[in-house]
Design a protein around this motif. Structure first.
Motif, PDB file in Angstrom:
ATOM      1  N   GLY A 127      57.194  58.750  59.259  1.00 43.90           N
ATOM      2  CA  GLY A 127      57.264  60.153  59.618  1.00 43.90           C
ATOM      3  C   GLY A 127      56.199  60.495  60.630  1.00 43.90           C
ATOM      4  N   VAL A 128      56.573  61.308  61.599  1.00 41.57           N
ATOM      5  CA  VAL A 128      55.623  61.838  62.562  1.00 41.57           C
ATOM      6  C   VAL A 128      55.583  63.342  62.335  1.00 41.57           C
ATOM      7  N   VAL A 129      54.433  63.834  61.891  1.00 46.40           N
ATOM      8  CA  VAL A 129      54.260  65.253  61.630  1.00 46.40           C
ATOM      9  C   VAL A 129      53.421  65.835  62.763  1.00 46.40           C
ATOM     10  N   THR A 130      53.929  66.884  63.402  1.00 42.75           N
ATOM     11  CA  THR A 130      53.145  67.589  64.414  1.00 42.75           C
ATOM     12  C   THR A 130      52.822  68.971  63.880  1.00 42.75           C
ATOM     13  N   LEU A 131      51.578  69.339  63.993  1.00 48.00           N
ATOM     14  CA  LEU A 131      51.098  70.635  63.523  1.00 48.00           C
ATOM     15  C   LEU A 131      50.350  71.323  64.656  1.00 48.00           C
ATOM     16  N   ILE A 132      50.565  72.609  64.795  1.00 47.94           N
ATOM     17  CA  ILE A 132      49.749  73.424  65.698  1.00 47.94           C
ATOM     18  C   ILE A 132      49.136  74.516  64.850  1.00 47.94           C
ATOM     19  N   TYR A 133      47.818  74.670  64.993  1.00 46.07           N
ATOM     20  CA  TYR A 133      47.132  75.677  64.195  1.00 46.07           C
ATOM     21  C   TYR A 133      45.926  76.218  64.962  1.00 46.07           C
ATOM     22  N   ASP A 134      45.500  77.397  64.543  1.00 47.93           N
ATOM     23  CA  ASP A 134      44.309  78.021  65.096  1.00 47.93           C
ATOM     24  C   ASP A 134      43.125  77.496  64.306  1.00 47.93           C
ATOM     25  N   HIS A 135      42.242  76.772  64.969  1.00 51.24           N
ATOM     26  CA  HIS A 135      41.132  76.163  64.227  1.00 51.24           C
ATOM     27  C   HIS A 135      40.123  77.197  63.729  1.00 51.24           C
ATOM     28  N   HIS A 136      40.278  78.471  64.154  1.00 51.66           N
ATOM     29  CA  HIS A 136      39.421  79.544  63.641  1.00 51.66           C
ATOM     30  C   HIS A 136      39.928  80.067  62.301  1.00 51.66           C
ATOM     31  N   ALA A 137      41.152  79.690  61.917  1.00 50.36           N
ATOM     32  CA  ALA A 137      41.678  80.121  60.613  1.00 50.36           C
ATOM     33  C   ALA A 137      40.762  79.569  59.528  1.00 50.36           C
ATOM     34  N   PRO A 138      40.428  80.398  58.543  1.00 50.79           N
ATOM     35  CA  PRO A 138      39.467  79.967  57.511  1.00 50.79           C
ATOM     36  C   PRO A 138      39.878  78.661  56.816  1.00 50.79           C
ATOM     37  N   ARG A 139      39.003  77.680  56.875  1.00 49.06           N
ATOM     38  CA  ARG A 139      39.116  76.409  56.155  1.00 49.06           C
ATOM     39  C   ARG A 139      40.389  75.604  56.445  1.00 49.06           C
ATOM     40  N   ILE A 140      41.076  75.884  57.552  1.00 47.29           N
ATOM     41  CA  ILE A 140      42.324  75.157  57.844  1.00 47.29           C
ATOM     42  C   ILE A 140      42.075  73.655  57.984  1.00 47.29           C
ATOM     43  N   ALA A 141      41.058  73.258  58.723  1.00 48.21           N
ATOM     44  CA  ALA A 141      40.794  71.825  58.917  1.00 48.21           C
ATOM     45  C   ALA A 141      40.500  71.150  57.581  1.00 48.21           C
ATOM     46  N   LYS A 142      39.744  71.799  56.721  1.00 48.71           N
ATOM     47  CA  LYS A 142      39.421  71.228  55.402  1.00 48.71           C
ATOM     48  C   LYS A 142      40.675  71.097  54.550  1.00 48.71           C
TER      49      LYS A 142
ATOM     50  N   LYS B  76      48.417  76.972  54.659  1.00 52.31           N
ATOM     51  CA  LYS B  76      48.064  78.288  55.193  1.00 52.31           C
ATOM     52  C   LYS B  76      47.244  78.114  56.467  1.00 52.31           C
ATOM     53  N   GLY B  77      47.690  78.758  57.537  1.00 54.07           N
ATOM     54  CA  GLY B  77      47.008  78.676  58.826  1.00 54.07           C
ATOM     55  C   GLY B  77      47.751  77.846  59.852  1.00 54.07           C
ATOM     56  N   VAL B  78      48.723  77.042  59.415  1.00 53.31           N
ATOM     57  CA  VAL B  78      49.518  76.259  60.361  1.00 53.31           C
ATOM     58  C   VAL B  78      50.523  77.200  61.024  1.00 53.31           C
ATOM     59  N   GLU B  79      50.499  77.246  62.366  1.00 47.28           N
ATOM     60  CA  GLU B  79      51.424  78.101  63.110  1.00 47.28           C
ATOM     61  C   GLU B  79      52.813  77.489  63.174  1.00 47.28           C
ATOM     62  N   THR B  80      52.879  76.229  63.578  1.00 50.66           N
ATOM     63  CA  THR B  80      54.159  75.529  63.657  1.00 50.66           C
ATOM     64  C   THR B  80      53.968  74.092  63.206  1.00 50.66           C
ATOM     65  N   GLY B  81      55.010  73.557  62.641  1.00 47.81           N
ATOM     66  CA  GLY B  81      54.976  72.170  62.206  1.00 47.81           C
ATOM     67  C   GLY B  81      56.365  71.585  62.259  1.00 47.81           C
ATOM     68  N   ARG B  82      56.413  70.289  62.456  1.00 44.48           N
ATOM     69  CA  ARG B  82      57.693  69.613  62.538  1.00 44.48           C
ATOM     70  C   ARG B  82      57.544  68.187  62.033  1.00 44.48           C
ATOM     71  N   LEU B  83      58.589  67.700  61.396  1.00 43.83           N
ATOM     72  CA  LEU B  83      58.644  66.314  60.938  1.00 43.83           C
ATOM     73  C   LEU B  83      59.781  65.607  61.652  1.00 43.83           C
ATOM     74  N   VAL B  84      59.487  64.437  62.186  1.00 45.15           N
ATOM     75  CA  VAL B  84      60.521  63.551  62.719  1.00 45.15           C
ATOM     76  C   VAL B  84      60.473  62.301  61.861  1.00 45.15           C
ATOM     77  N   LEU B  85      61.628  61.955  61.269  1.00 48.43           N
ATOM     78  CA  LEU B  85      61.721  60.784  60.399  1.00 48.43           C
ATOM     79  C   LEU B  85      62.442  59.649  61.099  1.00 48.43           C
ATOM     80  N   ALA B  86      61.985  58.450  60.837  1.00 44.83           N
ATOM     81  CA  ALA B  86      62.660  57.249  61.325  1.00 44.83           C
ATOM     82  C   ALA B  86      62.661  56.230  60.199  1.00 44.83           C
ATOM     83  N   SER B  87      63.623  55.357  60.231  1.00 42.77           N
ATOM     84  CA  SER B  87      63.683  54.291  59.249  1.00 42.77           C
ATOM     85  C   SER B  87      62.611  53.257  59.580  1.00 42.77           C
ATOM     86  N   ALA B  88      61.855  52.823  58.571  1.00 42.38           N
ATOM     87  CA  ALA B  88      60.872  51.765  58.783  1.00 42.38           C
ATOM     88  C   ALA B  88      61.536  50.391  58.726  1.00 42.38           C
ATOM     89  N   ALA B  89      62.753  50.341  58.207  1.00 39.28           N
ATOM     90  CA  ALA B  89      63.509  49.089  58.137  1.00 39.28           C
ATOM     91  C   ALA B  89      64.468  49.030  59.327  1.00 39.28           C
TER      92      ALA B  89
END
Length: 156
Positions: free
Chosen positions: A58-73, A123-136
């Motif tokens: 899986g490839v997860v892409t996230l966009i977030y405002d790093h000023h959002a409280p404790r998002i990175a943690k 909480k704090g993630v603006e957009t996110g997406r998952l792209v799945l691929a078979s590992a086999a």
């Protein structure tokens, strides 16, 4: 050993053929055969990762405002709870406030989806997406694992 190519015919015309040719050009396939092979592989990958127990990437892409409280943690804590599935993370600063994080995951398809949902739903993630691929490989064997690691031909 590479298997020989097999020719087969497909009867198609009208609007569907016109749109398929536009698709082929837009995606830069050199010919219709390559475009059909690409679509077949994509369909087989989609089918493979529909199986909850399938080994998936899986490839997860996230966009977030790093000023959002404790998002990175929060994002780091979720990843630390799944060290067996998180392969790598890349962090990019998009501008003064926003960051892009790309996370590579590997595990059973259902587990990858669940972890991706946890990350995207943080909480704090603006957009996110998952792209799945078979590992086999999708073109080898007959498409499902055997519980004891053996493989043998049989009808499905």
């Amino acid at each position: 050993m590479k298997e020989p190519l097999v020719r087969f015919s497909v009867a198609i015309g009208g609007e569907l053929l016109r749109r398929f040719d536009e698709y082929r050009e837009r995606h830069r396939y050199p010919n219709r055969s390559e475009a059909v092979r690409g679509l077949m592989r994509a369909a087989l990958i989609d089918e493979a990762v529909d199986d909850a127990a399938a080994d998936a990437m899986g490839v997860v892409t996230l966009i977030y405002d790093h000023h959002a409280p404790r998002i990175a943690k929060r994002l780091t804590d979720v990843q630390h709870d799944h060290l067996d599935m998180v392969l790598t993370t890349t962090h990019v600063h998009l501008d003064h406030a926003r960051c892009l994080e790309v996370i590579l995951l590997r595990g059973r398809a259902a587990q990858v989806r669940r972890l991706a949902d946890d990350l995207i739903g943080t909480k704090g993630v603006e957009t996110g997406r998952l792209v799945l691929a078979s590992a086999a490989p999708i073109t080898e064997g007959h498409g499902h694992p055997h519980p004891h690691g053996h493989d043998h031909p049989h009808a499905h």
